[in-house]
Structures are given as structure tokens and as C-alpha cells.
Scaffold this motif. Structure first.
Motif, PDB file in Angstrom:
ATOM      1  N   LEU A  15       0.832  -1.204   0.000  1.00 49.29           N
ATOM      2  CA  LEU A  15       0.000   0.000   0.000  1.00 49.29           C
ATOM      3  C   LEU A  15       0.866   1.254   0.000  1.00 49.29           C
ATOM      4  CD1 LEU A  15      -2.721   1.428   0.129  1.00 49.29           C
ATOM      5  CD2 LEU A  15      -2.667   1.157   2.623  1.00 49.29           C
ATOM      6  N   ASN A  16       1.893   1.260   0.810  1.00 46.64           N
ATOM      7  CA  ASN A  16       2.787   2.419   0.821  1.00 46.64           C
ATOM      8  C   ASN A  16       3.498   2.584  -0.523  1.00 46.64           C
ATOM      9  OD1 ASN A  16       2.064   2.920   3.469  1.00 46.64           O
ATOM     10  ND2 ASN A  16       3.832   1.845   4.335  1.00 46.64           N
ATOM     11  N   LEU A  18       2.216   1.760  -3.426  1.00 46.94           N
ATOM     12  CA  LEU A  18       1.220   2.313  -4.350  1.00 46.94           C
ATOM     13  C   LEU A  18       1.149   3.828  -4.203  1.00 46.94           C
ATOM     14  CD1 LEU A  18      -2.276   0.871  -5.150  1.00 46.94           C
ATOM     15  CD2 LEU A  18      -2.036   3.290  -4.643  1.00 46.94           C
ATOM     16  N   ARG A  19       1.162   4.300  -2.964  1.00 44.33           N
ATOM     17  CA  ARG A  19       1.080   5.738  -2.731  1.00 44.33           C
ATOM     18  C   ARG A  19       2.311   6.455  -3.285  1.00 44.33           C
ATOM     19  NH1 ARG A  19      -2.477   5.558   1.810  1.00 44.33           N
ATOM     20  NH2 ARG A  19      -4.505   5.221   0.859  1.00 44.33           N
ATOM     21  N   GLU A  20       3.448   5.808  -3.227  1.00 41.35           N
ATOM     22  CA  GLU A  20       4.668   6.418  -3.752  1.00 41.35           C
ATOM     23  C   GLU A  20       4.696   6.404  -5.283  1.00 41.35           C
ATOM     24  OE1 GLU A  20       7.973   4.413  -2.031  1.00 41.35           O
ATOM     25  OE2 GLU A  20       7.522   5.073   0.024  1.00 41.35           O
ATOM     26  N   THR A  22       2.042   6.230  -7.475  1.00 47.40           N
ATOM     27  CA  THR A  22       0.909   6.904  -8.108  1.00 47.40           C
ATOM     28  C   THR A  22       0.642   6.328  -9.504  1.00 47.40           C
ATOM     29  OG1 THR A  22       1.711   8.916  -7.027  1.00 47.40           O
ATOM     30  CG2 THR A  22      -0.177   9.145  -8.493  1.00 47.40           C
ATOM     31  N   SER A  44      -7.056   6.896  -3.054  1.00 46.38           N
ATOM     32  CA  SER A  44      -6.182   5.800  -2.641  1.00 46.38           C
ATOM     33  C   SER A  44      -4.734   6.007  -3.058  1.00 46.38           C
ATOM     34  CB  SER A  44      -6.700   4.485  -3.228  1.00 46.38           C
ATOM     35  OG  SER A  44      -8.034   4.248  -2.809  1.00 46.38           O
ATOM     36  N   GLY A  45      -4.462   7.042  -3.840  1.00 45.97           N
ATOM     37  CA  GLY A  45      -3.087   7.338  -4.224  1.00 45.97           C
ATOM     38  C   GLY A  45      -2.738   7.015  -5.655  1.00 45.97           C
ATOM     39  N   ALA A  46      -3.715   6.570  -6.445  1.00 47.37           N
ATOM     40  CA  ALA A  46      -3.490   6.294  -7.866  1.00 47.37           C
ATOM     41  C   ALA A  46      -4.049   7.434  -8.705  1.00 47.37           C
ATOM     42  CB  ALA A  46      -4.114   4.967  -8.261  1.00 47.37           C
ATOM     43  N   SER A 254      -8.335   7.935   1.745  1.00 43.98           N
ATOM     44  CA  SER A 254      -7.209   8.861   1.617  1.00 43.98           C
ATOM     45  C   SER A 254      -6.352   8.909   2.872  1.00 43.98           C
ATOM     46  CB  SER A 254      -7.715  10.262   1.283  1.00 43.98           C
ATOM     47  OG  SER A 254      -8.406  10.830   2.390  1.00 43.98           O
ATOM     48  N   ASP A 257      -3.152   4.254   5.973  1.00 44.77           N
ATOM     49  CA  ASP A 257      -1.796   3.915   5.537  1.00 44.77           C
ATOM     50  C   ASP A 257      -1.462   2.486   5.941  1.00 44.77           C
ATOM     51  OD1 ASP A 257      -1.306   4.015   8.264  1.00 44.77           O
ATOM     52  OD2 ASP A 257      -0.182   5.894   8.185  1.00 44.77           O
TER      53      ASP A 257
END
Length: 267
Positions: A15-16, A18-20, A22, A44-46, A254, A257
């Protein structure tokens, strides 16, 4: 199939990641859920893209991080665009995900989905009735909704995973992920996730985002399934009905984490 516990530590890392990263998700999805799907991806970071023209889909699918094919409002024009996009994605090495919405109810989409299965999807995500129908069984469905529990589709999910060498996710009160002889189960969520149109379709887009990561595909997909479940649980605590629930879900997605996933599902 070898059943493994949900690895929240690996999911938290994914998950982290994915956020990095994008990832840019090219969504060929149904017209009912396009806006909600885009907002879920953003929360969700995408990054979402809804490029639908037949003249553009092949070019864009090759540029995107991942492609989603959702047949919820399939017509001949969209089917052609989806075929072009999938072909281009395969040539470019772009992972693509199939969401076989209501595949058991109508022959046009059933035949279309079966034809697409030969094009090596990175993952398939559906409810129990859809996964059973895709595997050739008679599932209990009503339109896009499943009357089957996810457990009833587990054998079919494992069959499809083996037959097409892919990741198959059947969602419900418990989500089951099947790949490479392994099964992982994720319990949780809230019933109101079934009372807002598009949560399953949006999850399929998140699965596409997950498939683009360098992390284990099984762990990454498990991460976004857990993300949606935890988001639903938190939204239920801060809403009074389906309208406020959908807003609270976006807010929750959002804010969640990797550490929150590990706290919710401790090893």
C-alpha cells in the motif's frame, strides 16, 4: 490450494508503495461508476484516466501503468475499444484486469469475457455469482448483485486462476484471492459497501493499480482489498446513510496507511 493467512505486513508495504508510485490506471469501465471509480483511485493514491475513444485507447493503454476492463454497460462500440486496448496493453507489457460485471446474466457479455480470458489478464475481480458464471457454473445473481456468498465461489476462483495462470479475486463478506496454488482470505468490511453503487467496480480499478507495482501481485491486490474493507468499516462509523457513507469512504481511503492495515489485521 494452499490456504495462507492474510499477510498484513506485506500488504502494508504494498500500500505504501502504491502511494509512492501513483500508478496511472486506464479505466474502460461502465458509465454508472466512472466518476466514483476515478475518485476512489485518487483517494487511494493512484491516478485515473477515462480514455474511451476507439481511436485513442490503444495508444493510451500502452502508456498507462495498468488497464481496467469493466463490462457493466457493454455495447458493441465499447467492446471494440476494449479489444483494441487489451491488445495494445499486451504488446506493451501493461497489466490489465477484467471485471466481468453480471457475466452470468447475459450472453453477449459472457461470450465477450470468455474471449478476453485468452488475452492473459493479470487479474480477475468479481463477486461470487460472476466468478461462478465465468467458470461455467450457475451462480445466484440478480443483475450486478450476487446472492451467493464468496465461499461458494472459492473453488471456481481457484479453477480460473489455474486455468488462465492469473490472480482471481472473489469479493464479499470475506474476500478470497487465488493465485499460483495459494489462497488468501481477508475478513471485514461493512454491509454498506454493497449499498453504494460502484464500490466493487472501483475496487477492480484499485486491483489494476496494484498489479502495476513491483511488489508481489498477490500481496499488492490483498492490500487494496484490505484498504477497501477498512475504509468501509471507518465510513460506517461516520455516516448516517448511503450518501454520507460514500463521502466518508473517500475520506477514509485517503487517510489509511500501511500502519493502519497492520493494526486492523495484526499478524
Amino acid at each position: 490450494m494452499n490456504s495462507l493467512p492474510f499477510d498484513s505486513r506485506a500488504a502494508a508495504i504494498a500500500l505504501n508503495a502504491l502511494r509512492e508510485a501513483t500508478p496511472l490506471v486506464h479505466c474502460l469501465t461502465n458509465q454508472v461508476v466512472a466518476n466514483f471509480t476515478a475518485n476512489v483511485l485518487l483517494a487511494s493514491g493512484a491516478a485515473p484516466a477515462m480514455v474511451v475513444a476507439r481511436e485513442e485507447v490503444a495508444e493510451f493503454a500502452a502508456l498507462a501503468s495498468a488497464l481496467l476492463v469493466n463490462v457493466g454497460t457493454l455495447d458493441c462500440t465499447q467492446a471494440e475499444a476494449m479489444r483494441l486496448a487489451v491488445s495494445a496493453a499486451r504488446r506493451a507489457g501493461t497489466p490489465w484486469v477484467l471485471d466481468p460485471v453480471a457475466v452470468g446474466a447475459l450472453s453477449f457479455r459472457r461470450d465477450f469475457c470468455h474471449a478476453l480470458l485468452a488475452q492473459s489478464p493479470a487479474a480477475i475481480r468479481g463477486n461470487a455469482a460472476e466468478i461462478r458464471a465465468l467458470a461455467g457454473e450457475a451462480g445466484q445473481g440478480r443483475g450486478v448483485d450476487s446472492l451467493d456468498a464468496s465461499e461458494q465461489a472459492l473453488a471456481c476462483a481457484c479453477q480460473l486462476a489455474q486455468q488462465y495462470d492469473t490472480l482471481v479475486i472473489v469479493t464479499g463478506a470475506t474476500d478470497y484471492l487465488c493465485q499460483g496454488g495459494q489462497v488468501r482470505a481477508i475478513h471485514g468490511g461493512d454491509v454498506r459497501l454493497q449499498q453504494v453503487t460502484g464500490t466493487g467496480c472501483a475496487l477492480s480499478a484499485l486491483v489494476a493499480a496494484a498489479c502495476s507495482l513491483k511488489e508481489s501481485r498477490l500481496d499488492a491486490a490483498a492490500a487494496v482489498c484490505a484498504l477497501m474493507k477498512l475504509g468501509g468499516e471507518q465510513a460506517a462509523q461516520h455516516s448516517r446513510g448511503p450518501g454520507s457513507f460514500s463521502v466518508a469512504l473517500l475520506d477514509g481511503l485517503s487517510a489509511i496507511d500501511g500502519a493502519m492495515l497492520r493494526a486492523r489485521w495484526p499478524a
